[in-house]
Design a protein around this motif. Structure first.
Motif, short mmCIF file in Angstrom:
data_model
loop_
_atom_site.label_atom_id
_atom_site.label_comp_id
_atom_site.label_asym_id
_atom_site.label_seq_id
_atom_site.Cartn_x
_atom_site.Cartn_y
_atom_site.Cartn_z
N ASN A 43 6.66 -0.80 4.62
CA ASN A 43 8.06 -0.37 4.50
C ASN A 43 8.14 1.15 4.52
O ASN A 43 8.63 1.73 5.48
CB ASN A 43 8.70 -0.95 3.23
CG ASN A 43 10.17 -0.60 3.12
OD1 ASN A 43 10.85 -0.45 4.14
ND2 ASN A 43 10.67 -0.46 1.91
N THR A 44 7.60 1.81 3.47
CA THR A 44 7.72 3.27 3.40
C THR A 44 6.42 4.00 3.72
O THR A 44 6.43 5.19 3.98
CB THR A 44 8.18 3.70 1.98
OG1 THR A 44 7.22 3.22 1.02
CG2 THR A 44 9.56 3.15 1.65
N SER A 45 5.28 3.29 3.69
CA SER A 45 3.98 3.97 3.79
C SER A 45 3.47 4.01 5.23
O SER A 45 2.41 3.44 5.56
CB SER A 45 2.96 3.26 2.88
OG SER A 45 3.39 3.29 1.55
N ALA A 46 4.21 4.73 6.09
CA ALA A 46 3.87 4.75 7.53
C ALA A 46 2.49 5.34 7.79
O ALA A 46 1.71 4.81 8.58
CB ALA A 46 4.93 5.52 8.31
N VAL A 191 -6.10 -8.03 -13.28
CA VAL A 191 -6.05 -6.61 -12.90
C VAL A 191 -6.90 -6.44 -11.65
O VAL A 191 -8.10 -6.71 -11.68
CB VAL A 191 -6.63 -5.70 -13.99
CG1 VAL A 191 -6.58 -4.24 -13.52
CG2 VAL A 191 -5.89 -5.87 -15.30
N ALA A 192 -6.27 -6.00 -10.56
CA ALA A 192 -7.03 -5.73 -9.34
C ALA A 192 -7.03 -4.22 -9.07
O ALA A 192 -8.08 -3.60 -9.00
CB ALA A 192 -6.41 -6.48 -8.16
N VAL A 193 -5.85 -3.66 -8.97
CA VAL A 193 -5.72 -2.20 -8.84
C VAL A 193 -4.72 -1.79 -9.91
O VAL A 193 -3.60 -2.29 -9.96
CB VAL A 193 -5.17 -1.79 -7.45
CG1 VAL A 193 -5.10 -0.27 -7.34
CG2 VAL A 193 -6.00 -2.39 -6.32
#
Ligand SMILES: NC(=O)c1ccc[n+]([C@@H]2O[C@H](COP(=O)([O-])OP(=O)(O)OC[C@H]3O[C@@H](n4cnc5c(N)ncnc54)[C@H](OP(=O)(O)O)[C@@H]3O)[C@@H](O)[C@H]2O)c1
Length: 248
Positions: A43-46, A191-193
């Motif tokens: 979405n925002t992380s081009a 918990v993964a990240v």
């Protein structure tokens, strides 16, 4: 997304939502290493999406980036068609994108509730139903990223936890509704990240309660997704990948 419309892929194709960063990126790379062509939704992380694309291509597979705001229903509905136009087939839909924001019974905003439920629950349903004909053709699989915390629901992430409980139920229902051609499964991380601003002392406290005595990694989650894609007699199941925390 590159403008060209290509010949249908010989390789299986995976669409991973929210695949620019963190867990989604690890899933993209794991599946690229397994030979999937990768549709990297963001979405925002081009910039991060483009880096993930390059890293998938370096694994020897086709990959492309496709932007869509999953809070927007028409944009969500168009995503599967964009993938099919670009890649010609679909074998795996990984519903990974998610909003993880604080909300409590004291400060809940209904517009934030609607946005979280749309991105975390309605969009996976829209994508699953949109992808169904293509997945029917390939005998494909849907993997939903759930959360083990639904068993101990956090009152300070009210909308998020309800959305993930719904996604777990959606996994069970769709597994029956889309059988026998399409399998629907889930992975529930512990918990993964870590969230970026999670304090070190609280991390240590939480890790003490995990039987395997460590936080997981994005790669641990990606490995479970890869397993489920190849587990041809498994459907309707959500696998906890949490170091045993759900038993402790
Ligand atoms: N991290 C963990 O330890 C953990 C624990 C339990 C469950 N999970 C679940 O595992 C999955 C991956 O976790 P994560 O921490 O890597 O997720 P995350 O970083 O919180 O979010 C993944 C991606 O979701 C996308 N996203 C958010 N809002 C969107 C919107 N309106 N439209 C389209 N995309 C949107 C974002 O894409 P852009 O950056 O491109 O905007 C973001 O990069 C999630 O479903 C999460 O709930 C994770």
């Amino acid at each position: 997304m590159n403008a060209q419309s290509e010949q249908p892929q010989a390789a299986p194709v995976a669409l991973i939502t929210g695949a620019a960063r963190r867990v989604g990126r690890a899933i993209a790379l794991r599946l690229a290493k397994a030979g999937f062509a990768i549709a990297i939704h963001y979405n925002t992380s081009a910039n991060d999406a483009e880096q993930t694309r390059q890293d998938c291509v370096a694994c020897g597979v086709d990959a492309d980036t496709i932007r869509a705001d999953l809070a927007d229903r028409p944009a969500t509905a168009a995503l599967v068609d964009a993938v099919l136009t670009r890649f010609g087939r679909l074998d795996a839909l990984i519903n990974n994108a998610s909003i993880f924001e604080r909300s409590t019974a004291n400060d809940l905003s209904l517009s934030e509730w609607d946005r979280t439920l749309q991105v975390n629950l309605t969009a996976p349903l829209q994508l699953a139903l949109g992808a169904r004909p293509a997945l029917n053709r390939t005998g494909g699989c849907i993997v939903n990223l759930c959360d083990v915390a639904t068993a101990r629901p956090w009152p300070d992430h009210l909308a998020y936890i309800v959305s993930k409980g719904g996604l777990e139920t959606l996994t069970a229902v769709l597994a029956r509704a889309l059988a026998p051609d399409v399998r629907v499964v889930g992975v529930a991380p512990g918990v993964a990240v870590w969230p970026d601003a999670y304090p070190a002392d609280q991390r240590a406290q939480l890790v003490k309660r995990i039987p395997l005595q460590r936080a997981g990694t994005a790669e641990d989650i990606a490995e479970a997704v890869h397993y489920l894609l190849s587990a041809s007699y498994v459907t309707g199941t959500v696998i906890p990948v949490d170091g045993g925390r759900h038993r402790a």
